[in-house]
Design a protein around this motif. Structure first.
Motif, short mmCIF file in Angstrom:
data_model
loop_
_atom_site.label_atom_id
_atom_site.label_comp_id
_atom_site.label_asym_id
_atom_site.label_seq_id
_atom_site.Cartn_x
_atom_site.Cartn_y
_atom_site.Cartn_z
N LYS A 44 11.21 -16.83 -10.54
CA LYS A 44 11.57 -15.42 -10.51
C LYS A 44 10.59 -14.63 -9.65
CE LYS A 44 12.79 -11.68 -13.57
NZ LYS A 44 12.90 -11.21 -14.94
N ARG A 45 11.13 -13.73 -8.87
CA ARG A 45 10.30 -12.91 -7.99
C ARG A 45 9.60 -11.82 -8.80
NH1 ARG A 45 12.00 -10.46 -2.22
NH2 ARG A 45 10.06 -9.38 -1.84
N ARG A 46 8.33 -11.62 -8.52
CA ARG A 46 7.54 -10.61 -9.21
C ARG A 46 7.80 -9.23 -8.61
NH1 ARG A 46 1.54 -13.08 -10.00
NH2 ARG A 46 2.13 -14.80 -11.34
N PRO A 47 7.71 -8.19 -9.41
CA PRO A 47 7.89 -6.85 -8.86
C PRO A 47 6.70 -6.46 -7.98
CG PRO A 47 7.29 -6.71 -11.16
CD PRO A 47 7.50 -8.16 -10.85
N ARG A 48 6.97 -5.61 -7.03
CA ARG A 48 5.95 -5.16 -6.09
C ARG A 48 4.94 -4.25 -6.79
NH1 ARG A 48 7.50 -2.87 -0.38
NH2 ARG A 48 6.18 -4.47 0.44
N ILE A 49 3.68 -4.39 -6.41
CA ILE A 49 2.63 -3.54 -6.96
C ILE A 49 2.25 -2.52 -5.90
CG2 ILE A 49 0.21 -3.45 -7.65
CD1 ILE A 49 0.46 -6.11 -8.89
N ASN A 50 2.20 -1.25 -6.28
CA ASN A 50 1.64 -0.22 -5.42
C ASN A 50 0.19 -0.03 -5.85
OD1 ASN A 50 4.02 0.26 -4.00
ND2 ASN A 50 4.76 1.63 -5.58
N TYR A 51 -0.72 -0.55 -5.05
CA TYR A 51 -2.13 -0.54 -5.42
C TYR A 51 -2.70 0.87 -5.33
CZ TYR A 51 -1.74 -5.57 -4.91
OH TYR A 51 -1.35 -6.88 -5.04
N THR A 52 -3.54 1.22 -6.30
CA THR A 52 -4.19 2.53 -6.30
C THR A 52 -5.37 2.49 -5.34
OG1 THR A 52 -5.67 1.94 -8.10
CG2 THR A 52 -3.53 2.92 -8.70
N GLU A 53 -5.95 3.66 -5.09
CA GLU A 53 -7.11 3.73 -4.20
C GLU A 53 -8.29 2.96 -4.76
OE1 GLU A 53 -7.35 4.95 -1.10
OE2 GLU A 53 -5.19 5.27 -1.21
N THR A 54 -8.47 2.99 -6.07
CA THR A 54 -9.58 2.26 -6.66
C THR A 54 -9.37 0.76 -6.55
OG1 THR A 54 -8.56 2.45 -8.85
CG2 THR A 54 -10.19 4.10 -8.26
N GLN A 55 -8.13 0.30 -6.68
CA GLN A 55 -7.84 -1.13 -6.52
C GLN A 55 -8.06 -1.56 -5.08
OE1 GLN A 55 -3.84 -1.16 -8.05
NE2 GLN A 55 -4.50 -2.05 -10.01
N ARG A 56 -7.66 -0.72 -4.14
CA ARG A 56 -7.88 -1.04 -2.73
C ARG A 56 -9.38 -1.06 -2.40
NH1 ARG A 56 -3.29 0.43 1.11
NH2 ARG A 56 -1.50 0.51 -0.26
N ALA A 57 -10.12 -0.12 -2.98
CA ALA A 57 -11.56 -0.10 -2.76
C ALA A 57 -12.21 -1.36 -3.32
CB ALA A 57 -12.17 1.15 -3.40
N LEU A 58 -11.73 -1.83 -4.47
CA LEU A 58 -12.24 -3.08 -5.04
C LEU A 58 -11.94 -4.25 -4.12
CD1 LEU A 58 -13.51 -4.65 -7.40
CD2 LEU A 58 -11.21 -4.79 -8.38
N MET A 59 -10.74 -4.28 -3.55
CA MET A 59 -10.39 -5.34 -2.61
C MET A 59 -11.35 -5.35 -1.42
SD MET A 59 -6.30 -5.23 -2.26
CE MET A 59 -5.24 -5.09 -3.66
N TRP A 60 -11.59 -4.16 -0.85
CA TRP A 60 -12.46 -4.07 0.32
C TRP A 60 -13.90 -4.43 -0.03
CZ3 TRP A 60 -10.96 -4.45 4.99
CH2 TRP A 60 -9.70 -3.99 5.36
N ASP A 61 -14.37 -4.04 -1.21
CA ASP A 61 -15.73 -4.38 -1.62
C ASP A 61 -15.89 -5.89 -1.76
OD1 ASP A 61 -16.41 -1.71 -1.64
OD2 ASP A 61 -16.09 -1.49 -3.80
N ARG A 62 -14.92 -6.52 -2.39
CA ARG A 62 -14.98 -7.97 -2.57
C ARG A 62 -14.85 -8.69 -1.22
NH1 ARG A 62 -14.37 -9.64 -8.10
NH2 ARG A 62 -14.73 -11.68 -7.19
N TRP A 63 -14.00 -8.17 -0.33
CA TRP A 63 -13.79 -8.78 0.99
C TRP A 63 -15.07 -8.69 1.81
CZ3 TRP A 63 -10.75 -11.97 3.44
CH2 TRP A 63 -10.67 -11.96 4.83
N GLN A 64 -15.74 -7.54 1.76
CA GLN A 64 -16.98 -7.38 2.52
C GLN A 64 -18.13 -8.18 1.94
OE1 GLN A 64 -17.42 -3.10 2.71
NE2 GLN A 64 -16.56 -3.05 4.76
N SER A 65 -18.06 -8.48 0.64
CA SER A 65 -19.11 -9.30 0.05
C SER A 65 -18.90 -10.79 0.31
CB SER A 65 -19.21 -9.04 -1.45
OG SER A 65 -18.06 -9.52 -2.11
N GLY A 66 -17.76 -11.15 0.92
CA GLY A 66 -17.54 -12.53 1.33
C GLY A 66 -16.57 -13.31 0.49
N ASP A 67 -15.90 -12.67 -0.45
CA ASP A 67 -14.90 -13.39 -1.27
C ASP A 67 -13.67 -13.71 -0.43
OD1 ASP A 67 -16.62 -13.06 -3.34
OD2 ASP A 67 -15.38 -11.68 -4.48
#
Length: 89
Positions: A2-25
């Motif tokens: 079954k296909r999962r519903p789309r998530i609209n990420y909040t600004e805080t979730q996007r900031a967490l993504m960028w922080d983790r990406w810049q730390s090398g994850d």
């Protein structure tokens, strides 16, 4: 499957993504935080070539100041053009 519903990420979730990406994850590690697969966050991280986009701020005019001041434009800035036909007989 079954296909999962789309998530609209909040600004805080996007900031967490960028922080983790810049730390090398890896994208896989970041996607696991949101219980998703890596293509679900790949677009957000690769949209600007892997660089964090600049933070957006709204510029509000100060009191008594219009957003567009016509006094800033010089009178020669806007020119009128006339079409004239010069036919020779």
């Amino acid at each position: 499957m079954k296909r999962r519903p789309r998530i609209n990420y909040t600004e805080t979730q996007r900031a967490l993504m960028w922080d983790r990406w810049q730390s090398g994850d890896s994208m896989h590690d970041i996607a696991r935080l949101f219980d998703r697969s890596h293509p679900a966050i790949q677009r957000i991280l690769t949209l600007n070539g892997g660089f964090r986009p600049p933070q957006r701020t709204l510029l509000k005019p100060t009191r008594g100041q219009s957003p567009v001041s016509y006094a800033r434009h010089d009178p020669g800035h806007f020119q009128t053009y006339s079409l004239s036909c010069t036919h020779s007989k």
